[in-house]
Design an enzyme around this catalytic site. Structure first.
Site, PDB file in Angstrom:
ATOM      1  N   ASP A   1     -24.578  24.039  59.196  1.00 25.64           N
ATOM      2  CA  ASP A   1     -24.388  24.030  57.747  1.00 25.64           C
ATOM      3  C   ASP A   1     -24.958  25.246  57.027  1.00 25.64           C
ATOM      4  O   ASP A   1     -25.114  25.213  55.815  1.00 25.64           O
ATOM      5  CB  ASP A   1     -24.944  22.732  57.143  1.00 25.64           C
ATOM      6  CG  ASP A   1     -26.426  22.823  56.830  1.00 25.64           C
ATOM      7  OD1 ASP A   1     -27.152  23.500  57.587  1.00 25.64           O
ATOM      8  OD2 ASP A   1     -26.838  22.231  55.828  1.00 25.64           O
ATOM      9  N   GLU A   2     -25.269  26.325  57.755  1.00 25.78           N
ATOM     10  CA  GLU A   2     -25.733  27.496  57.022  1.00 25.78           C
ATOM     11  C   GLU A   2     -25.315  28.800  57.685  1.00 25.78           C
ATOM     12  O   GLU A   2     -25.046  28.840  58.888  1.00 25.78           O
ATOM     13  CB  GLU A   2     -27.243  27.445  56.799  1.00 25.78           C
ATOM     14  CG  GLU A   2     -28.087  27.422  58.038  1.00 25.78           C
ATOM     15  CD  GLU A   2     -29.562  27.223  57.694  1.00 25.78           C
ATOM     16  OE1 GLU A   2     -29.988  26.067  57.591  1.00 25.78           O
ATOM     17  OE2 GLU A   2     -30.265  28.231  57.544  1.00 25.78           O
TER      18      GLU A   2
HETATM   19  N1  DCP Z   1     -30.039  17.242  60.723  1.00 22.70           N
HETATM   20  C1  DCP Z   1     -30.379  16.238  61.628  1.00 22.70           C
HETATM   21  N2  DCP Z   1     -31.695  15.969  61.910  1.00 22.70           N
HETATM   22  C2  DCP Z   1     -32.690  16.686  61.318  1.00 22.70           C
HETATM   23  C3  DCP Z   1     -32.368  17.707  60.399  1.00 22.70           C
HETATM   24  C4  DCP Z   1     -31.020  17.955  60.122  1.00 22.70           C
HETATM   25  O1  DCP Z   1     -29.469  15.607  62.177  1.00 22.70           O
HETATM   26  N3  DCP Z   1     -33.971  16.402  61.586  1.00 22.70           N
HETATM   27  C5  DCP Z   1     -28.612  17.475  60.394  1.00 22.70           C
HETATM   28  C6  DCP Z   1     -28.200  16.652  59.227  1.00 22.70           C
HETATM   29  C7  DCP Z   1     -28.116  17.621  58.079  1.00 22.70           C
HETATM   30  C8  DCP Z   1     -27.775  18.912  58.776  1.00 22.70           C
HETATM   31  O2  DCP Z   1     -28.373  18.833  60.063  1.00 22.70           O
HETATM   32  O3  DCP Z   1     -27.157  17.245  57.104  1.00 22.70           O
HETATM   33  C9  DCP Z   1     -28.286  20.154  58.047  1.00 22.70           C
HETATM   34  O4  DCP Z   1     -29.692  20.127  57.958  1.00 22.70           O
HETATM   35  P1  DCP Z   1     -30.484  20.675  56.714  1.00 22.70           P
HETATM   36  O5  DCP Z   1     -31.867  20.882  57.143  1.00 22.70           O
HETATM   37  O6  DCP Z   1     -29.776  21.833  56.109  1.00 22.70           O
HETATM   38  O7  DCP Z   1     -30.515  19.437  55.704  1.00 22.70           O
HETATM   39  P2  DCP Z   1     -29.409  18.856  54.736  1.00 22.70           P
HETATM   40  O8  DCP Z   1     -28.211  19.725  54.662  1.00 22.70           O
HETATM   41  O9  DCP Z   1     -29.147  17.446  55.114  1.00 22.70           O
HETATM   42  O10 DCP Z   1     -30.158  18.808  53.349  1.00 22.70           O
HETATM   43  P3  DCP Z   1     -30.512  19.994  52.339  1.00 22.70           P
HETATM   44  O11 DCP Z   1     -29.771  19.678  51.077  1.00 22.70           O
HETATM   45  O12 DCP Z   1     -31.982  19.910  52.179  1.00 22.70           O
HETATM   46  O13 DCP Z   1     -30.069  21.282  52.973  1.00 22.70           O
HETATM   47 CA    CA Z   2     -28.349  21.945  54.272  1.00 22.71          CA
HETATM   48 CA    CA Z   3     -29.407  23.960  57.019  1.00 19.59          CA
END
Ligand code: DCP
Ligand code: CA
Ligand code: CA
Length: 362
Positions: free
Chosen positions: A104-105
């Protein structure tokens, strides 16, 4: 720039089913032992208000959301990857150089197209956010800075749907009040160690004697922490080389030798792999099937063609042939099935070769 999609898995789920948008949404990795065993993958920002976040046990999340109308969903990685692929294509189209890190990045080097001009970069970031929202209905957060290190921290500072610019002359004032934890590479342990040295903020780290840092953390890490605290980073945005293969594997509902059941799942995976190939602009020459048996033994079969192709029907036909043949030769039951393409070439490369061979005589 660093572009990071907001609460990614949970936002994908919201997009698929907008009715859940205002409720806490918790995406879970169920381990399957008992009904609620497993961990939270991620949660939307409504759920985060209740203290639900990545990594906590599902049972704890349920406790935090007791008496709340919350939605718990299992991860659907394939769906998220599809969404991710499409968004990455959008991002790539806006970069001089592009480096995806994780699902996602991505880092975008936009030095040339913005001529190092921050107002230009801000406009570009707005355009990117609009494109992603209009075309894929997802929000993201963007950090813009003079290097990857600063861009990453900038993207994290304002979420969701944030846009943070840190100009070169602002780097010091931006970084110095932040806790050291914000720096990539500073985990819980390092944070503790630094605290015993009286260092809590990035600014304190910047003023801390570099020789002592090296004594404590070793030359490599010590130097890194020192530079990072000053916002110094010259890592280039690195285009990843093409993958050697693209594969997908999935677990069947129950162990089986039924070809129709196996192919049903395998074809779905073929469609997935194929979409990924199209996205990457790749052709394949080899097709493989995988089968993990009930006793966890792993079996595979492959076939290689003379010429590269991107055809989905050929892919599926070959997968069928290979599974048919394998089941004829073996008496194992399938627990997991997978498909893979390899010997990949870039479409444009092939076109170049053809043009060179026949001469450019249109
Ligand atoms: N992910 C996961 N377990 C974790 C961290 C992340 O399965 N311990 C997965 C789910 C997230 C994705 O990876 O949606 C991307 O992680 P991010 O750290 O970018 O977190 P999010 O996108 O969920 O939230 P944010 O809005 O803080 O970026
Ligand atoms: Ca994210
Ligand atoms: Ca991320």
């Amino acid at each position: 720039m660093l572009v990071d999609l907001d609460y990614f898995y949970a936002q994908c789920e919201e997009r698929r089913n907008p009715a859940i948008k205002d409720k806490p949404v918790v995406v879970c990795v169920y381990s399957g032992r008992t009904e609620d065993s497993g961990a939270v993958s991620t949660a939307n920002y409504v759920a985060r208000k209740y203290g639900v976040k990545s990594g906590i046990p599902i049972s704890l999340a349920k406790m935090k959301l007791k008496d709340v109308d919350a939605v718990f969903l299992p991860v659907d990685k394939e769906f998220y990857r599809e969404v991710s692929d499409k968004i990455m294509e959008i991002l790539r189209s806006h970069a001089d150089r592009f480096e995806q890190v994780g699902i996602d990045e991505a880092y975008l080097d936009v030095t040339q197209r913005t001529k190092r001009n921050y107002p230009e970069a801000e406009k570009l970031a707005e355009t990117i956010k609009d494109d992603v929202l209009i075309q894929q209905k997802l929000t993201c957060s963007i950090g813009v800075g003079p290097n990857k290190l600063v861009a990453k921290i900038a993207a994290d500072i304002q979420k969701p749907n944030g846009l943070t610019l840190v100009r070169p002359e602002e780097v010091e004032s931006f970084l110095s009040p932040l806790p050291v934890r914000r720096l990539v590479g500073v985990g819980k342990k390092t944070e503790k160690k630094l605290e015993t040295l009286g260092v809590r903020t990035v600014g304190q780290l910047a003023r801390f004697d570099v020789q002592r840092l090296i004594e404590v953390f070793g030359r490599k890490l010590g130097t890194y922490f020192h530079n990072a605290s000053l916002g110094i980073d010259d890592e280039p945005v690195q285009e990843r080389s093409e993958p050697e293969s693209v594969s997908r594997i999935s677990t069947l509902k129950e162990d089986t030798r039924d070809l129709a059941v196996i192919l049903d799942e395998a074809y779905r995976l073929c469609g997935n792999v194929h979409a990924r190939l199209l996205n990457l602009g790749l052709l394949y020459r080899s097709v493989s099937i995988y089968l993990v048996a009930g006793d966890l033994s792993v079996h595979s079969r492959s076939k290689t063609f003379e010429n590269p192709t991107s055809d989905l029907e050929t892919f599926k036909k070959t997968v069928k042939e290979l599974y048919e043949k394998f089941l004829g030769e073996s008496d194992v039951e399938a627990r997991r099935v997978g498909v893979k393409v390899s010997n990949l070439t870039k479409k444009e490369e092939l076109q170049k070769q053809i043009t060179n061979f026949f001469g450019d005589s249109k």
